[in-house]
Design a protein around this motif. Structure first.
Motif, PDB file in Angstrom:
ATOM      1  N   LEU A  52      31.400  42.364  37.805  1.00  0.00           N
ATOM      2  CA  LEU A  52      30.908  43.561  37.121  1.00  0.00           C
ATOM      3  C   LEU A  52      31.230  43.651  35.635  1.00  0.00           C
ATOM      4  O   LEU A  52      30.690  44.516  34.944  1.00  0.00           O
ATOM      5  CB  LEU A  52      31.460  44.805  37.838  1.00  0.00           C
ATOM      6  N   HIS A  53      32.135  42.817  35.136  1.00  0.00           N
ATOM      7  CA  HIS A  53      32.491  42.805  33.717  1.00  0.00           C
ATOM      8  C   HIS A  53      32.819  44.198  33.175  1.00  0.00           C
ATOM      9  O   HIS A  53      32.205  44.651  32.206  1.00  0.00           O
ATOM     10  CB  HIS A  53      31.378  42.180  32.876  1.00  0.00           C
ATOM     11  N   PRO A  54      33.799  44.870  33.765  1.00  0.00           N
ATOM     12  CA  PRO A  54      34.135  46.211  33.266  1.00  0.00           C
ATOM     13  C   PRO A  54      34.808  46.133  31.897  1.00  0.00           C
ATOM     14  O   PRO A  54      35.322  45.085  31.503  1.00  0.00           O
ATOM     15  CB  PRO A  54      35.124  46.725  34.312  1.00  0.00           C
ATOM     16  N   HIS A  55      34.811  47.247  31.203  1.00  0.00           N
ATOM     17  CA  HIS A  55      35.520  47.326  29.934  1.00  0.00           C
ATOM     18  C   HIS A  55      37.015  47.469  30.174  1.00  0.00           C
ATOM     19  O   HIS A  55      37.825  47.011  29.373  1.00  0.00           O
ATOM     20  CB  HIS A  55      35.023  48.518  29.112  1.00  0.00           C
ATOM     21  N   VAL A  56      37.388  48.136  31.301  1.00  0.00           N
ATOM     22  CA  VAL A  56      38.788  48.437  31.586  1.00  0.00           C
ATOM     23  C   VAL A  56      39.118  48.150  33.047  1.00  0.00           C
ATOM     24  O   VAL A  56      38.327  48.469  33.935  1.00  0.00           O
ATOM     25  CB  VAL A  56      39.097  49.931  31.307  1.00  0.00           C
ATOM     26  N   LEU A  57      40.292  47.558  33.267  1.00  0.00           N
ATOM     27  CA  LEU A  57      40.868  47.480  34.606  1.00  0.00           C
ATOM     28  C   LEU A  57      42.093  48.380  34.600  1.00  0.00           C
ATOM     29  O   LEU A  57      42.999  48.188  33.789  1.00  0.00           O
ATOM     30  CB  LEU A  57      41.298  46.062  34.968  1.00  0.00           C
ATOM     31  N   LEU A  69      50.923  41.973  38.469  1.00  0.00           N
ATOM     32  CA  LEU A  69      51.327  41.125  37.353  1.00  0.00           C
ATOM     33  C   LEU A  69      50.533  39.815  37.340  1.00  0.00           C
ATOM     34  O   LEU A  69      50.064  39.376  36.287  1.00  0.00           O
ATOM     35  CB  LEU A  69      52.832  40.852  37.389  1.00  0.00           C
ATOM     36  N   THR A  70      50.346  39.217  38.498  1.00  0.00           N
ATOM     37  CA  THR A  70      49.537  37.999  38.595  1.00  0.00           C
ATOM     38  C   THR A  70      48.101  38.301  38.188  1.00  0.00           C
ATOM     39  O   THR A  70      47.460  37.515  37.474  1.00  0.00           O
ATOM     40  CB  THR A  70      49.591  37.433  40.027  1.00  0.00           C
ATOM     41  N   LEU A  71      47.588  39.438  38.609  1.00  0.00           N
ATOM     42  CA  LEU A  71      46.242  39.875  38.232  1.00  0.00           C
ATOM     43  C   LEU A  71      46.127  40.023  36.720  1.00  0.00           C
ATOM     44  O   LEU A  71      45.171  39.549  36.105  1.00  0.00           O
ATOM     45  CB  LEU A  71      45.931  41.204  38.928  1.00  0.00           C
ATOM     46  N   LEU A  72      47.110  40.656  36.099  1.00  0.00           N
ATOM     47  CA  LEU A  72      47.090  40.852  34.647  1.00  0.00           C
ATOM     48  C   LEU A  72      47.104  39.523  33.901  1.00  0.00           C
ATOM     49  O   LEU A  72      46.383  39.339  32.918  1.00  0.00           O
ATOM     50  CB  LEU A  72      48.285  41.694  34.212  1.00  0.00           C
ATOM     51  N   LYS A  73      47.921  38.572  34.363  1.00  0.00           N
ATOM     52  CA  LYS A  73      47.986  37.249  33.731  1.00  0.00           C
ATOM     53  C   LYS A  73      46.630  36.557  33.803  1.00  0.00           C
ATOM     54  O   LYS A  73      46.157  35.988  32.821  1.00  0.00           O
ATOM     55  CB  LYS A  73      49.041  36.379  34.420  1.00  0.00           C
ATOM     56  N   MET A  83      39.982  45.313  28.984  1.00  0.00           N
ATOM     57  CA  MET A  83      41.222  46.003  28.636  1.00  0.00           C
ATOM     58  C   MET A  83      42.032  46.206  29.910  1.00  0.00           C
ATOM     59  O   MET A  83      41.498  46.645  30.923  1.00  0.00           O
ATOM     60  CB  MET A  83      40.879  47.348  27.992  1.00  0.00           C
ATOM     61  N   ARG A  84      43.311  45.868  29.857  1.00  0.00           N
ATOM     62  CA  ARG A  84      44.176  45.956  31.031  1.00  0.00           C
ATOM     63  C   ARG A  84      45.145  47.122  30.872  1.00  0.00           C
ATOM     64  O   ARG A  84      45.896  47.181  29.903  1.00  0.00           O
ATOM     65  CB  ARG A  84      44.936  44.643  31.198  1.00  0.00           C
ATOM     66  N   VAL A  85      45.115  48.044  31.839  1.00  0.00           N
ATOM     67  CA  VAL A  85      45.983  49.220  31.809  1.00  0.00           C
ATOM     68  C   VAL A  85      46.726  49.297  33.132  1.00  0.00           C
ATOM     69  O   VAL A  85      46.111  49.248  34.203  1.00  0.00           O
ATOM     70  CB  VAL A  85      45.171  50.519  31.603  1.00  0.00           C
ATOM     71  N   LEU A 120      42.557  55.264  27.825  1.00  0.00           N
ATOM     72  CA  LEU A 120      41.243  54.627  27.969  1.00  0.00           C
ATOM     73  C   LEU A 120      40.386  54.749  26.715  1.00  0.00           C
ATOM     74  O   LEU A 120      39.461  53.972  26.517  1.00  0.00           O
ATOM     75  CB  LEU A 120      40.488  55.228  29.158  1.00  0.00           C
ATOM     76  N   ALA A 121      40.685  55.701  25.861  1.00  0.00           N
ATOM     77  CA  ALA A 121      39.863  55.961  24.680  1.00  0.00           C
ATOM     78  C   ALA A 121      39.614  54.729  23.810  1.00  0.00           C
ATOM     79  O   ALA A 121      38.494  54.553  23.332  1.00  0.00           O
ATOM     80  CB  ALA A 121      40.474  57.087  23.855  1.00  0.00           C
ATOM     81  N   PRO A 122      40.601  53.855  23.561  1.00  0.00           N
ATOM     82  CA  PRO A 122      40.317  52.690  22.707  1.00  0.00           C
ATOM     83  C   PRO A 122      39.168  51.823  23.215  1.00  0.00           C
ATOM     84  O   PRO A 122      38.474  51.203  22.413  1.00  0.00           O
ATOM     85  CB  PRO A 122      41.634  51.911  22.715  1.00  0.00           C
TER      86      PRO A 122
END
Length: 142
Positions: A52-57, A69-73, A83-85, A120-122
């Motif tokens: 889906l190529h989201p802007h934010v996870l 953590l593995t997902l973020l890496k 963007m990872r939050v 999320l604003a950025p």
């Protein structure tokens, strides 16, 4: 919600159904945010981000199959435009530095809606809000 070219596309990943659904519902109430998918573990989150190529996870750290953590890496390496939050319970001191390395934004559960919106604003201010993130995915429809 009315989808526009300025809509921030979000995938929510949390193994706790109540939290995952509440976050999705809360974010979908915002005019400029669209929760495009939810994932109950890191493996499903990877599948959703790839498809889906989201802007934010927006992800928890403690999840089955593939932890946060593995997902973020993985996302930092293979999907740097997402963007990872992190939204997690009080993180352990030992993981705080690792989280900061892979997710520039993090919040502690529970958080207020305005805190989440501010993080999320950025994603909405890159280029013409979403054009810059989409440029990272050649061939992705606008």
């Amino acid at each position: 919600m009315t989808l526009t070219k300025n809509t921030i596309r979000v995938v929510v990943a949390d193994d706790q159904t109540v939290i995952r659904e509440a976050l999705a519902m809360m974010l979908d109430l915002e005019d400029d945010i669209d929760v495009v998918a939810a994932a109950e573990n890191g493996e499903v989150a990877v599948e959703r981000v790839v498809a889906l190529h989201p802007h934010v996870l927006l992800t928890d750290l403690r999840m089955p199959v593939i932890d946060g953590l593995t997902l973020l890496k993985y996302l930092r390496e293979d999907h740097p435009c997402t963007m990872r939050v992190v939204l997690s319970g009080a993180p352990e001191r030992s993981s705080a530095l690792a989280v900061a390395t892979y997710a520039p934004q993090s919040l502690t559960k529970p958080c207020r809606v305005d805190e989440l919106e501010a993080v999320l604003a950025p994603a909405g201010f890159l280029g013409d809000r979403v054009a810059a993130p989409l440029a990272c995915y050649p061939g992705h429809p606008p």
